[in-house]
Design a protein around this motif. Structure first.
Motif, PDB file in Angstrom:
ATOM      1  N   ARG A  66      29.679  33.533  29.942  1.00  0.00           N
ATOM      2  CA  ARG A  66      28.710  33.962  29.470  1.00  0.00           C
ATOM      3  C   ARG A  66      28.812  35.301  29.286  1.00  0.00           C
ATOM      4  NH1 ARG A  66      23.039  32.021  31.772  1.00  0.00           N
ATOM      5  NH2 ARG A  66      22.752  29.269  30.725  1.00  0.00           N
ATOM      6  N   SER A  67      30.121  35.927  30.801  1.00  0.00           N
ATOM      7  CA  SER A  67      30.255  37.164  31.453  1.00  0.00           C
ATOM      8  C   SER A  67      31.072  37.940  30.418  1.00  0.00           C
ATOM      9  CB  SER A  67      31.252  36.526  32.963  1.00  0.00           C
ATOM     10  OG  SER A  67      31.787  37.707  32.824  1.00  0.00           O
ATOM     11  N   ALA A  68      30.411  39.541  29.762  1.00  0.00           N
ATOM     12  CA  ALA A  68      31.470  40.335  29.245  1.00  0.00           C
ATOM     13  C   ALA A  68      32.412  40.911  30.077  1.00  0.00           C
ATOM     14  CB  ALA A  68      30.230  41.337  28.657  1.00  0.00           C
ATOM     15  N   GLU A  69      31.987  40.776  31.945  1.00  0.00           N
ATOM     16  CA  GLU A  69      33.436  41.399  31.793  1.00  0.00           C
ATOM     17  C   GLU A  69      34.523  40.717  32.024  1.00  0.00           C
ATOM     18  OE1 GLU A  69      30.426  40.982  33.393  1.00  0.00           O
ATOM     19  OE2 GLU A  69      30.309  43.506  32.896  1.00  0.00           O
ATOM     20  N   ALA A  70      34.305  39.349  31.890  1.00  0.00           N
ATOM     21  CA  ALA A  70      35.415  38.093  32.114  1.00  0.00           C
ATOM     22  C   ALA A  70      36.246  38.055  30.612  1.00  0.00           C
ATOM     23  CB  ALA A  70      34.970  36.690  32.391  1.00  0.00           C
ATOM     24  N   LEU A  77      34.155  44.671  20.320  1.00  0.00           N
ATOM     25  CA  LEU A  77      34.790  43.799  20.662  1.00  0.00           C
ATOM     26  C   LEU A  77      32.942  44.311  21.799  1.00  0.00           C
ATOM     27  CD1 LEU A  77      35.538  41.794  22.524  1.00  0.00           C
ATOM     28  CD2 LEU A  77      36.606  43.134  24.385  1.00  0.00           C
ATOM     29  N   GLY A  78      32.831  45.554  22.052  1.00  0.00           N
ATOM     30  CA  GLY A  78      31.467  45.177  23.171  1.00  0.00           C
ATOM     31  C   GLY A  78      30.362  44.524  22.296  1.00  0.00           C
ATOM     32  N   SER A  79      30.042  44.870  21.179  1.00  0.00           N
ATOM     33  CA  SER A  79      29.290  44.247  19.767  1.00  0.00           C
ATOM     34  C   SER A  79      29.061  42.874  19.589  1.00  0.00           C
ATOM     35  CB  SER A  79      29.232  45.294  19.117  1.00  0.00           C
ATOM     36  OG  SER A  79      27.726  45.046  17.959  1.00  0.00           O
ATOM     37  N   ILE A  80      30.301  42.632  19.580  1.00  0.00           N
ATOM     38  CA  ILE A  80      30.288  41.056  18.869  1.00  0.00           C
ATOM     39  C   ILE A  80      29.958  40.306  20.473  1.00  0.00           C
ATOM     40  CG2 ILE A  80      32.213  39.409  18.884  1.00  0.00           C
ATOM     41  CD1 ILE A  80      33.589  41.376  17.135  1.00  0.00           C
ATOM     42  N   ILE A  81      30.318  41.215  21.684  1.00  0.00           N
ATOM     43  CA  ILE A  81      29.953  40.468  22.953  1.00  0.00           C
ATOM     44  C   ILE A  81      28.317  40.382  23.004  1.00  0.00           C
ATOM     45  CG2 ILE A  81      29.573  39.973  25.326  1.00  0.00           C
ATOM     46  CD1 ILE A  81      32.667  41.761  25.256  1.00  0.00           C
ATOM     47  N   GLU A  82      27.712  41.315  22.784  1.00  0.00           N
ATOM     48  CA  GLU A  82      26.094  41.063  22.902  1.00  0.00           C
ATOM     49  C   GLU A  82      25.515  40.500  21.692  1.00  0.00           C
ATOM     50  OE1 GLU A  82      25.512  45.384  22.050  1.00  0.00           O
ATOM     51  OE2 GLU A  82      26.722  46.463  23.892  1.00  0.00           O
ATOM     52  N   THR A  83      26.509  40.312  20.574  1.00  0.00           N
ATOM     53  CA  THR A  83      25.640  39.628  19.707  1.00  0.00           C
ATOM     54  C   THR A  83      25.852  38.294  19.915  1.00  0.00           C
ATOM     55  OG1 THR A  83      26.143  41.269  18.281  1.00  0.00           O
ATOM     56  CG2 THR A  83      26.271  38.945  17.092  1.00  0.00           C
ATOM     57  N   LEU A  84      27.011  37.760  20.952  1.00  0.00           N
ATOM     58  CA  LEU A  84      27.390  36.042  20.678  1.00  0.00           C
ATOM     59  C   LEU A  84      26.860  36.066  22.375  1.00  0.00           C
ATOM     60  CD1 LEU A  84      30.878  35.692  19.056  1.00  0.00           C
ATOM     61  CD2 LEU A  84      28.888  35.385  17.758  1.00  0.00           C
ATOM     62  N   ASN A  85      26.481  37.060  23.247  1.00  0.00           N
ATOM     63  CA  ASN A  85      26.532  35.982  24.208  1.00  0.00           C
ATOM     64  C   ASN A  85      24.934  36.540  25.015  1.00  0.00           C
ATOM     65  OD1 ASN A  85      26.242  38.724  25.510  1.00  0.00           O
ATOM     66  ND2 ASN A  85      26.852  38.021  27.275  1.00  0.00           N
ATOM     67  N   ARG A  86      25.110  36.961  24.316  1.00  0.00           N
ATOM     68  CA  ARG A  86      22.937  37.541  23.916  1.00  0.00           C
ATOM     69  C   ARG A  86      22.063  37.919  25.312  1.00  0.00           C
ATOM     70  NH1 ARG A  86      20.015  32.397  20.787  1.00  0.00           N
ATOM     71  NH2 ARG A  86      21.672  32.938  18.197  1.00  0.00           N
ATOM     72  N   ASP A  87      23.699  39.254  26.108  1.00  0.00           N
ATOM     73  CA  ASP A  87      22.811  40.008  26.681  1.00  0.00           C
ATOM     74  C   ASP A  87      23.397  38.610  28.486  1.00  0.00           C
ATOM     75  OD1 ASP A  87      22.782  42.381  26.164  1.00  0.00           O
ATOM     76  OD2 ASP A  87      20.134  41.699  25.881  1.00  0.00           O
ATOM     77  N   GLY A  88      24.009  38.231  27.732  1.00  0.00           N
ATOM     78  CA  GLY A  88      24.933  37.229  29.291  1.00  0.00           C
ATOM     79  C   GLY A  88      23.795  35.994  28.885  1.00  0.00           C
ATOM     80  N   ALA A  89      23.202  35.664  27.826  1.00  0.00           N
ATOM     81  CA  ALA A  89      21.629  34.138  28.422  1.00  0.00           C
ATOM     82  C   ALA A  89      22.693  33.723  27.349  1.00  0.00           C
ATOM     83  CB  ALA A  89      20.576  34.394  26.906  1.00  0.00           C
ATOM     84  N   GLN A  90      23.690  33.798  26.501  1.00  0.00           N
ATOM     85  CA  GLN A  90      24.358  32.159  25.831  1.00  0.00           C
ATOM     86  C   GLN A  90      26.112  32.383  26.115  1.00  0.00           C
ATOM     87  OE1 GLN A  90      23.182  31.071  22.210  1.00  0.00           O
ATOM     88  NE2 GLN A  90      24.788  31.513  21.190  1.00  0.00           N
ATOM     89  N   VAL A 130      36.088  31.973  24.115  1.00  0.00           N
ATOM     90  CA  VAL A 130      37.089  32.818  23.383  1.00  0.00           C
ATOM     91  C   VAL A 130      39.154  32.008  23.452  1.00  0.00           C
ATOM     92  CG1 VAL A 130      37.816  35.256  23.994  1.00  0.00           C
ATOM     93  CG2 VAL A 130      35.891  34.120  24.679  1.00  0.00           C
ATOM     94  N   GLN A 131      38.870  32.193  22.642  1.00  0.00           N
ATOM     95  CA  GLN A 131      40.473  31.944  21.913  1.00  0.00           C
ATOM     96  C   GLN A 131      41.627  32.632  22.015  1.00  0.00           C
ATOM     97  OE1 GLN A 131      39.430  28.501  19.453  1.00  0.00           O
ATOM     98  NE2 GLN A 131      39.876  27.111  21.120  1.00  0.00           N
ATOM     99  N   LYS A 132      42.733  32.469  22.114  1.00  0.00           N
ATOM    100  CA  LYS A 132      43.834  33.306  21.879  1.00  0.00           C
ATOM    101  C   LYS A 132      44.420  33.182  20.305  1.00  0.00           C
ATOM    102  CE  LYS A 132      48.576  34.774  22.681  1.00  0.00           C
ATOM    103  NZ  LYS A 132      50.343  34.673  23.544  1.00  0.00           N
ATOM    104  N   PHE A 133      44.126  34.589  20.012  1.00  0.00           N
ATOM    105  CA  PHE A 133      44.198  34.453  17.627  1.00  0.00           C
ATOM    106  C   PHE A 133      45.613  33.688  17.552  1.00  0.00           C
ATOM    107  CE2 PHE A 133      46.396  35.661  14.068  1.00  0.00           C
ATOM    108  CZ  PHE A 133      45.207  35.454  13.159  1.00  0.00           C
TER     109      PHE A 133
END
Length: 317
Positions: free
Chosen positions: A143-147, A181-194, A198-201
């Protein structure tokens, strides 16, 4: 034998490609009778058996009015069917989860359910790959944006996706420049709630995302490569990918033969491995597809292989 399919409404089937339809057609050809219901039709009353309001159906062979069915659904105990096939499409939401509990109770009463309800719960289709690190590319679940940012900094070109997505929905690629990247993380993890995967392409996606079918622990001899079209990164057929049936490559067979028996032993009669290049990306267990595409292109009758495996499993049980 009377066989119950728990699935989406048959009125919604696209029979020219639907795998559940292919199963029904082959099982009816063998003399089995068919019934249908949805998960919403399951009922468990205290002190009673798990039942469902079911409709007996018969395939007509007509491409338009392809089935006939009872006008009124009738309640019937699941244990009274020869087999119960859970073929409801994802998402694997709370209602799907509860349905597996009712189906597991039906098993305790004597029903024979495929794939086994506990196995469905224990194998979330994206997370399940983490059990076999030798066959997957670099992957992070967090869930971590930092990770997630650190994973991107390490691998530079990544794929992000929700754990409960299907058909390629919600999949994003972020290249070396980190654009959005920041916007995508916010969309997918919903501010750390979800939680997000993440995989290497994997550049081998250009050659197709291969669906390898494992039936009764053994791989079908052909896979279906879903090839992205245009500028799309997703090969999913639902996202516009082109399906191309191919013989299994040596690595495909190695992966399938390593994983197949163990998955079958856990109660998974039918599994769809998604493989890009030499790496497994998903283990699909809810309602794997691609039977008809393989048969139409290569002549191999996947539905017959499935029916053989189902009949053999019922003989053993």
């Amino acid at each position: 034998m009377h066989i119950l399919f728990i699935a989406d409404p048959p009125e919604s089937f696209k029979i020219y490609k639907d795998t559940t339809f292919a199963m029904m057609r082959e099982l009816q050809r063998r003399g089995h009778t068919l019934a249908v219901c949805g998960p919403q039709d399951l009922v468990w009353r205290s002190g009673g058996l798990v039942t469902a309001a079911v409709r007996t159906v018969r395939l007509t062979g007509d491409p338009v009015q392809w089935f006939s069915a009872e006008a009124v659904a009738q309640p019937q105990a699941l244990k009274d069917f020869g087999a119960v096939l859970m073929r409801k499409d994802p998402p694997f939401d709370s209602e799907y989860f509860y349905a597996t509990h009712l189906l597991e109770q039906a098993e305790r009463e004597g029903a024979r359910v495929f794939n086994k309800p506990r196995a469905l719960r224990d194998h979330p289709e994206k997370l399940a790959i983490m059990e076999c690190p030798q066959f997957i590319g670099p992957t992070l679940v967090s869930r971590s944006a930092e990770a997630i940012r650190a994973f991107h900094a390490e691998h530079r070109d990544i794929i992000l996706k929700p754990l409960d997505g299907m058909g390629g929905m919600g999949i994003f690629r972020v290249k070396d420049d980190g654009l959005n990247l920041g916007s995508i993380i916010e969309t997918l993890n919903r501010d750390g709630a979800q939680t997000v995967m993440v995989q290497k392409f994997l550049p081998a996606i250009a050659e197709g995302d291969k669906r390898i079918l494992i039936i009764g622990g053994q791989p079908a001899p052909y896979c279906l490569a879903r090839i992205p079209q245009g500028g799309e990164v997703r090969g999913n057929l639902a996202a516009g990918g082109k399906g191309e049936a191919r013989p299994l490559a040596t690595r495909d067979r190695e992966i399938a033969e390593a994983l197949g028996p163990a998955l079958f032993a856990r109660g998974l009669l039918l599994v769809g491995l998604d493989v890009i290049g030499e790496h497994v990306t998903e283990i699909n267990v809810t309602s794997p597809t691609c039977f008809q595409e393989i048969q139409q292109q290569k002549g191999f009758d996947v539905a017959a292989m499935f029916a053989d495996a189902l009949e053999a499993a019922l003989t053993r049980s």
